[in-house]
Enzyme design. Sequence first.
Site, PDB file in Angstrom:
ATOM      1  N   THR A 330     -17.694  73.545 -27.151  1.00 41.96           N
ATOM      2  CA  THR A 330     -19.038  73.699 -27.714  1.00 41.96           C
ATOM      3  C   THR A 330     -19.382  75.150 -28.011  1.00 41.96           C
ATOM      4  OG1 THR A 330     -19.766  71.760 -26.471  1.00 41.96           O
ATOM      5  CG2 THR A 330     -21.470  73.172 -27.368  1.00 41.96           C
ATOM      6  N   GLN A 360     -19.391  67.727 -32.041  1.00 45.43           N
ATOM      7  CA  GLN A 360     -20.088  68.962 -31.672  1.00 45.43           C
ATOM      8  C   GLN A 360     -19.735  70.071 -32.655  1.00 45.43           C
ATOM      9  OE1 GLN A 360     -18.447  69.033 -27.672  1.00 45.43           O
ATOM     10  NE2 GLN A 360     -20.516  69.052 -26.824  1.00 45.43           N
ATOM     11  N   GLN A 382     -24.320  67.286 -35.535  1.00 45.14           N
ATOM     12  CA  GLN A 382     -24.429  67.165 -34.078  1.00 45.14           C
ATOM     13  C   GLN A 382     -24.456  68.559 -33.443  1.00 45.14           C
ATOM     14  OE1 GLN A 382     -21.649  64.488 -32.237  1.00 45.14           O
ATOM     15  NE2 GLN A 382     -22.137  65.137 -30.166  1.00 45.14           N
ATOM     16  N   ASP A 383     -25.421  68.775 -32.533  1.00 48.01           N
ATOM     17  CA  ASP A 383     -25.515  70.029 -31.770  1.00 48.01           C
ATOM     18  C   ASP A 383     -25.771  71.256 -32.653  1.00 48.01           C
ATOM     19  OD1 ASP A 383     -24.947  68.356 -29.711  1.00 48.01           O
ATOM     20  OD2 ASP A 383     -23.145  69.376 -29.044  1.00 48.01           O
ATOM     21  N   ASP A 404     -28.423  64.886 -30.906  1.00 49.11           N
ATOM     22  CA  ASP A 404     -28.708  65.976 -29.950  1.00 49.11           C
ATOM     23  C   ASP A 404     -28.770  67.324 -30.657  1.00 49.11           C
ATOM     24  OD1 ASP A 404     -28.374  63.901 -28.130  1.00 49.11           O
ATOM     25  OD2 ASP A 404     -26.361  64.516 -27.564  1.00 49.11           O
ATOM     26  N   ARG A 472     -32.965  62.407 -25.618  1.00 50.97           N
ATOM     27  CA  ARG A 472     -32.361  61.680 -24.505  1.00 50.97           C
ATOM     28  C   ARG A 472     -32.012  62.682 -23.414  1.00 50.97           C
ATOM     29  NH1 ARG A 472     -26.140  60.063 -25.977  1.00 50.97           N
ATOM     30  NH2 ARG A 472     -25.539  61.948 -27.114  1.00 50.97           N
ATOM     31  N   TRP A 474     -29.994  64.722 -21.149  1.00 52.31           N
ATOM     32  CA  TRP A 474     -28.634  65.203 -20.945  1.00 52.31           C
ATOM     33  C   TRP A 474     -28.367  65.464 -19.467  1.00 52.31           C
ATOM     34  CZ3 TRP A 474     -26.803  70.696 -22.731  1.00 52.31           C
ATOM     35  CH2 TRP A 474     -25.409  70.783 -22.635  1.00 52.31           C
TER      36      TRP A 474
END
Length: 568
Positions: A330, A360, A382-383, A404, A472, A474
């Site tokens: 990440t 990610q 994503q991310d 996310d 949500r 984590w």
Amino acid sequence: MVAGKVIASVTSLILVVGVVIGAVVVVQKNGSSKSDENMTPHMKAVTQMCAPTDYKESCVKSLSSVNNTDPKELFKAAIMATAEAVKKSLNISDSIVVDATKEPRVKMAVDDCKDLMDFAVQELQASFSSVGDSEMHTMHDRVADLKNWFSAIISYQQSCLDGFDDPTKTEPNQSHPVKDQLSNGMLDASQLTSNVLAIVDGLANILEKFNLKFDIPGTNSGRRLLEEEEEYPSWVSGADRKLLAKVDNGAIKPNAVVAKDGSGQFKTIGAALAAYPKNFKGRYVIYVKAGIYDEYITLDKKTVNVFLYGDGPRKTIVTGAKSYAKGFGTMQTATFSAVGEGFMAKSMGFQNTAGAQGHQAVALRVQSDRSVFFNCRIDGYQDTLYYHAHRQFYRNCVISGTIDFIFGYGAAVIQNSLIILRRPMDNQFNTVTADGRAERHLATGLVIHNCRIVPEQKLVADRFKIPSYLGRPWKQYSRTIIMESTIGDVIKPEGWFPWSGNFALDTLYYAEYANRGPGAKLDRRVRWKGFRGAISKNEALQYTIDAFIQGSQWIKGSGVPMLAGLKA
């Protein structure tokens, strides 16, 4: 980063106190010993200091050999014990590097851990110095910084371990041989960090037990309501306010100019940052002319107080395409990473073009304390935006993504911004946020204030087929507040989505206040214990920029507007 130099300086700092492995005292849940009446004055003082902690046995063990009843000295000893434990966890990281070399992504995660623990040691140094420079009863003006530092240290520990997880799986706290070794080796460090954070959190009660008065300012500036929006957080100095205004009228003279066509001093942003003068004092200004800059940038810890501005978020763009699918962890996927304290960006675009299939793929990672982003665009899937650690503020920005896409462990406020949900791959869903608050004492979380949450054009037709949620959990104590924002009908009526089964549903803190739009109706929201629903105005005030990220003094000025209180 070379951890050895920092560790050496910390080792010299820790002259007497380390992690004590002798004399274990059995402590009850309420923090008192089974034999209070037989306690020495020293052990009574230790027990009082450890009362608010979650890991009392570790706390007592680390302080039991400190021959002092002064709360300040005990507090300093707790910080030093934590630094020693973090140093040991770094040594453990070195011992397992060989085991990680067979898996490139795992080796990257181990390297990230070494850097993160290095950051932790440096910030423990800063906290030790801060406590040493203060009288205990006047610590109120240092509490916010101490909580910020210790929260960041826990964030570093947590993100170190999370680097070994597979994002294609949903189970919390996934197991991996190297991760398990690191987790075991970091146990003392994580418990002791949690303890010092709890001590700061409960400082007023602790000092009362020591018969010391905790001087608290007479006014609570975090609860002021300001009708005007042209306000700045306290860390934006008068000089910076004038600087921001000069950008708009073209009167600023930058320290460095970047232009792809060769009309500036540098052709890349990386080259301009590499020329940052050693021991530079003041604000370092870099103007990046219009263009697409395909480069990966890390503004390191030593590169502080940088102000980066462009010709507009659609004209001056930093782009990259690293992703988990391409073999990166990440942290390593980030197109732009801001680490050095006091970073400011205006009229810049940051993007990651890996696409939804990349999993990610971070466009912007921010670890910089007291960082500010004005009129920026942060695009990905994503991310997208990783608010990694410390206090951050985003104003008049556009942030887009799918799963996310606003996530992290820091304390971030996003204000007056456009948050766009993009169309994910088939059989995927959208979640705007995923906050990583892992401990109940952490001064972290995400606040979305006076924003608009809407679908992109490609998602409009399928918005009722593809589930989209506000967030949500984590981590165990995930905290997200959405207030005075417009929420489109792209968000499902239940609003929030579980991470895995019942994980964190009782301990999270999700709240909404005075939102509007078809997606803001609360009658069909989730019924989790941790979901607060519509909170009161007084509770919402705790999450305004003034109260949540310590904008304790507000000064009128021109330039970029900021909403300090609530609108209504």
